[in-house]
Design an enzyme around this catalytic site. Structure first.
Site, PDB file in Angstrom:
ATOM      1  N   ARG A 125      59.341 -25.243 120.774  1.00  0.00           N
ATOM      2  CA  ARG A 125      59.398 -25.976 121.590  1.00  0.00           C
ATOM      3  C   ARG A 125      60.225 -25.560 122.536  1.00  0.00           C
ATOM      4  O   ARG A 125      60.481 -25.990 123.638  1.00  0.00           O
ATOM      5  CB  ARG A 125      59.462 -27.928 121.779  1.00  0.00           C
ATOM      6  CG  ARG A 125      58.281 -28.095 120.882  1.00  0.00           C
ATOM      7  CD  ARG A 125      58.713 -30.080 120.479  1.00  0.00           C
ATOM      8  NE  ARG A 125      57.207 -30.197 120.172  1.00  0.00           N
ATOM      9  CZ  ARG A 125      56.861 -31.456 119.424  1.00  0.00           C
ATOM     10  NH1 ARG A 125      58.169 -31.608 118.862  1.00  0.00           N
ATOM     11  NH2 ARG A 125      55.692 -31.863 119.326  1.00  0.00           N
ATOM     12  N   ARG A 189      59.704 -16.821 116.880  1.00  0.00           N
ATOM     13  CA  ARG A 189      58.848 -18.315 116.795  1.00  0.00           C
ATOM     14  C   ARG A 189      57.075 -17.690 116.838  1.00  0.00           C
ATOM     15  O   ARG A 189      56.070 -18.869 116.101  1.00  0.00           O
ATOM     16  CB  ARG A 189      58.524 -18.687 118.661  1.00  0.00           C
ATOM     17  CG  ARG A 189      57.806 -19.554 119.263  1.00  0.00           C
ATOM     18  CD  ARG A 189      58.205 -19.647 120.653  1.00  0.00           C
ATOM     19  NE  ARG A 189      58.047 -20.472 121.150  1.00  0.00           N
ATOM     20  CZ  ARG A 189      57.111 -21.064 122.512  1.00  0.00           C
ATOM     21  NH1 ARG A 189      55.947 -20.623 122.634  1.00  0.00           N
ATOM     22  NH2 ARG A 189      56.287 -22.525 122.847  1.00  0.00           N
ATOM     23  N   SER A 281      87.274 -22.970 143.131  1.00  0.00           N
ATOM     24  CA  SER A 281      88.816 -23.106 141.552  1.00  0.00           C
ATOM     25  C   SER A 281      89.423 -24.360 141.992  1.00  0.00           C
ATOM     26  O   SER A 281      89.878 -24.774 143.065  1.00  0.00           O
ATOM     27  CB  SER A 281      89.942 -22.249 141.959  1.00  0.00           C
ATOM     28  OG  SER A 281      91.100 -22.632 141.405  1.00  0.00           O
ATOM     29  N   LYS A 287      88.996 -18.610 146.125  1.00  0.00           N
ATOM     30  CA  LYS A 287      88.401 -17.807 144.887  1.00  0.00           C
ATOM     31  C   LYS A 287      87.693 -18.519 144.615  1.00  0.00           C
ATOM     32  O   LYS A 287      86.441 -20.111 145.026  1.00  0.00           O
ATOM     33  CB  LYS A 287      88.742 -18.534 142.987  1.00  0.00           C
ATOM     34  CG  LYS A 287      90.694 -17.895 143.163  1.00  0.00           C
ATOM     35  CD  LYS A 287      90.642 -18.530 141.855  1.00  0.00           C
ATOM     36  CE  LYS A 287      89.958 -16.833 140.728  1.00  0.00           C
ATOM     37  NZ  LYS A 287      90.628 -17.366 139.347  1.00  0.00           N
ATOM     38  N   ASN A 289      84.385 -17.625 141.677  1.00  0.00           N
ATOM     39  CA  ASN A 289      84.860 -17.317 140.341  1.00  0.00           C
ATOM     40  C   ASN A 289      83.513 -17.201 139.452  1.00  0.00           C
ATOM     41  O   ASN A 289      82.295 -18.476 139.615  1.00  0.00           O
ATOM     42  CB  ASN A 289      85.764 -18.501 139.050  1.00  0.00           C
ATOM     43  CG  ASN A 289      86.569 -18.869 139.426  1.00  0.00           C
ATOM     44  OD1 ASN A 289      87.323 -17.814 139.785  1.00  0.00           O
ATOM     45  ND2 ASN A 289      86.922 -20.783 139.647  1.00  0.00           N
ATOM     46  N   ARG A 320      64.977 -27.274  95.078  1.00  0.00           N
ATOM     47  CA  ARG A 320      65.524 -28.166  96.714  1.00  0.00           C
ATOM     48  C   ARG A 320      67.093 -27.821  96.024  1.00  0.00           C
ATOM     49  O   ARG A 320      67.914 -28.068  95.025  1.00  0.00           O
ATOM     50  CB  ARG A 320      65.216 -29.575  96.541  1.00  0.00           C
ATOM     51  CG  ARG A 320      63.644 -29.910  96.243  1.00  0.00           C
ATOM     52  CD  ARG A 320      63.281 -30.700  97.485  1.00  0.00           C
ATOM     53  NE  ARG A 320      63.974 -31.147  98.650  1.00  0.00           N
ATOM     54  CZ  ARG A 320      63.837 -32.162  98.480  1.00  0.00           C
ATOM     55  NH1 ARG A 320      63.205 -32.759  97.543  1.00  0.00           N
ATOM     56  NH2 ARG A 320      64.501 -32.919  99.761  1.00  0.00           N
TER      57      ARG A 320
END
Length: 446
Positions: A125, A189, A281, A287, A289, A320
């Site tokens: 999922r 998957r 920032s 800035k 970023n 197990r």
């Protein structure tokens, strides 16, 4: 004090890599509870399909297996006593189903059957949105590669200018890694299996309850739960977990490579690309970023260590294991979350990435024309001879630095080169090799 969520809920406050992604909801405790209940209900339905349980039991268990009917805090509080959440959940689900059909809850199974199957469901999922985001990323990168097929820029090796390349080829390389990650995740998957083995992997209890064919039982269960049918119970045969860890680590690294290149190219002094919407920032208003790239790199740095724990759990003793199985749960969830968040951030990064060809042209000239010295050496050797060409270029490279003059200008002063087209030879955009055709080839991959 008022909380907007339960006081012990994991809200992702310290996890900007994944906190707001679809992976957060698909891997949370509620998602795991849902998967555990789905696994239990599918088991009863599978037995009913084979005549091993009444159809009414399957209906009753499925109707009761609704996450909202169970107390998460209560389940968590009782989990340490048995070492896993399945034990208290089975007790609660049995009570919720009622006396008539309660005995068909979890019949023949062991806790690991349900926990492993639920983990595979959570992975399937979570990886659906991951694949969708990787698709967005590769499409955006394909567009950039095609648009900038012939946009020349400095190629860099060991942090230094080497020879020219193109931004199109760089973007095509990023896309190739994304497609590699997509292909691996898609393959893994599709193969993630249900788990069904009973107490020690022999399915003995199911036989005692009337099952005549182990394969038919396993296939019925896998079909009901929506996973692949395993050839054998894999309680201590942890290839599915190792494969999942491997493809997730590859995906994180592939996206991290894209991001670390963006971080480098968006440095103030380079400025060849920039994020579409940089972060601010707290101290420096000027800035912007490269936050998405930063989060991608953070995820890529964490993923290998998480995958290592999961690969280490291949060493699982007996039928197990004690500890090896338990050690998988949190690292796998963290890895799914990191890759889920990274895929989402990568899609946004690729779709919003700004390319600055003017900065690339400017940077091609930083070495005063020396970025094409390899081409000049190859072109001048037939004219001057190898020894003289090497001697001349070495001397002029030194002078270009010390006198701060373009190499093209210094070459133009050499009488022996008056018949050579120095303008063409000195143009970095004319020395990108097969970058264009390599980009075209890469874009043929779908």
């Amino acid at each position: 004090m008022t909380f907007s969520s339960p006081p012990y809920a994991d809200t992702g406050l310290l996890a900007p890599e994944w906190g707001l992604s679809g992976a957060a909801s698909e891997t949370g405790d509620h998602a795991y509870l849902r998967a555990l209940l789905d696994a239990e209900a599918a088991l009863t339905r599978a037995q009913a399909a084979l005549g091993l349980a009444p159809a009414e039991a399957a209906t009753a268990v499925t109707a009761a297996a609704v996450p909202e009917g169970f107390g998460m805090r209560s389940l968590a509080a009782r989990t340490p006593a048995g070492g896993n959440p399945v034990i208290p959940l089975v007790a609660d689900l049995t009570a919720a189903v009622g006396a008539e059909y309660g005995p068909y809850v979890h019949r023949g199974a062991t806790s690991q059957d349900i926990m492993d199957t639920a983990t595979m469901l959570v992975a399937v999922r979570t990886l659906g949105p991951v694949l969708a985001d990787l698709g967005r990323t590769e499409r955006a990168l394909a567009h950039l590669a095609a648009e900038h097929r012939d946009t020349a820029m400095p190629g860099r090796t060991l942090t230094q200018h080497a020879v020219p390349t193109t931004f199109g080829l760089k973007a095509a390389g990023w896309r190739s890694l994304v497609l590699d990650a997509r292909d691996r995740i898609t393959r893994v998957r599709a193969a993630l299996p249900a788990q069904l083995g009973g107490a020690a992997g022999t399915l003995a209890a199911f036989q005692a309850y009337g099952a005549a064919d182990a394969a038919a039982l396993t296939q019925a269960y896998a079909r009901e739960v929506g996973l692949a049918a395993p050839a054998l119970p894999w309680h201590t045969l942890r290839t599915p977990i190792a494969d999942l860890a491997g493809c997730l680590a590859v995906a994180a690294g592939a996206l991290g490579k894209f991001a670390v290149d963006v971080l480098t190219l968006s440095r103030t002094e380079i400025g060849e690309v920039s994020e579409g919407s940089g972060g601010g920032s707290s101290a420096m208003p000027h800035k912007a970023n490269p936050v998405r790239s930063t989060l991608l790199v953070a995820a890529a740095r964490r993923a290998p260590q998480l995958a290592a724990v999961l690969h280490g759990s291949l060493v699982a003793e007996d039928e197990r294991p004690a500890g090896a199985w338990h050690a998988e749960w949190e690292p796998l969830r963290d890895l799914l979350r990191l890759v889920g968040g990274a895929a989402s951030h990568a899609a946004e990064l690729a779709e919003g990435l700004r390319v600055h060809p003017a900065a690339m042209r400017r940077n091609l000239g930083i070495t005063r024309g020396l970025i094409v010295s390899e081409r000049l050496s190859a072109a001048l050797t037939p004219v001057l001879g190898r020894a003289r060409a090497e001697e001349l270029l070495t001397e002029l490279a030194r002078r270009a630095h010390t006198e701060d003059r373009p190499l093209r200008e210094l070459l133009g002063e050499q009488p022996e080169l008056k018949e050579v087209d120095l303008d063409d030879l000195g143009d970095p955009a004319h020395y990108t090799g097969f970058a264009g055709t390599l980009t075209d080839r890469a874009l043929e991959r779908h």
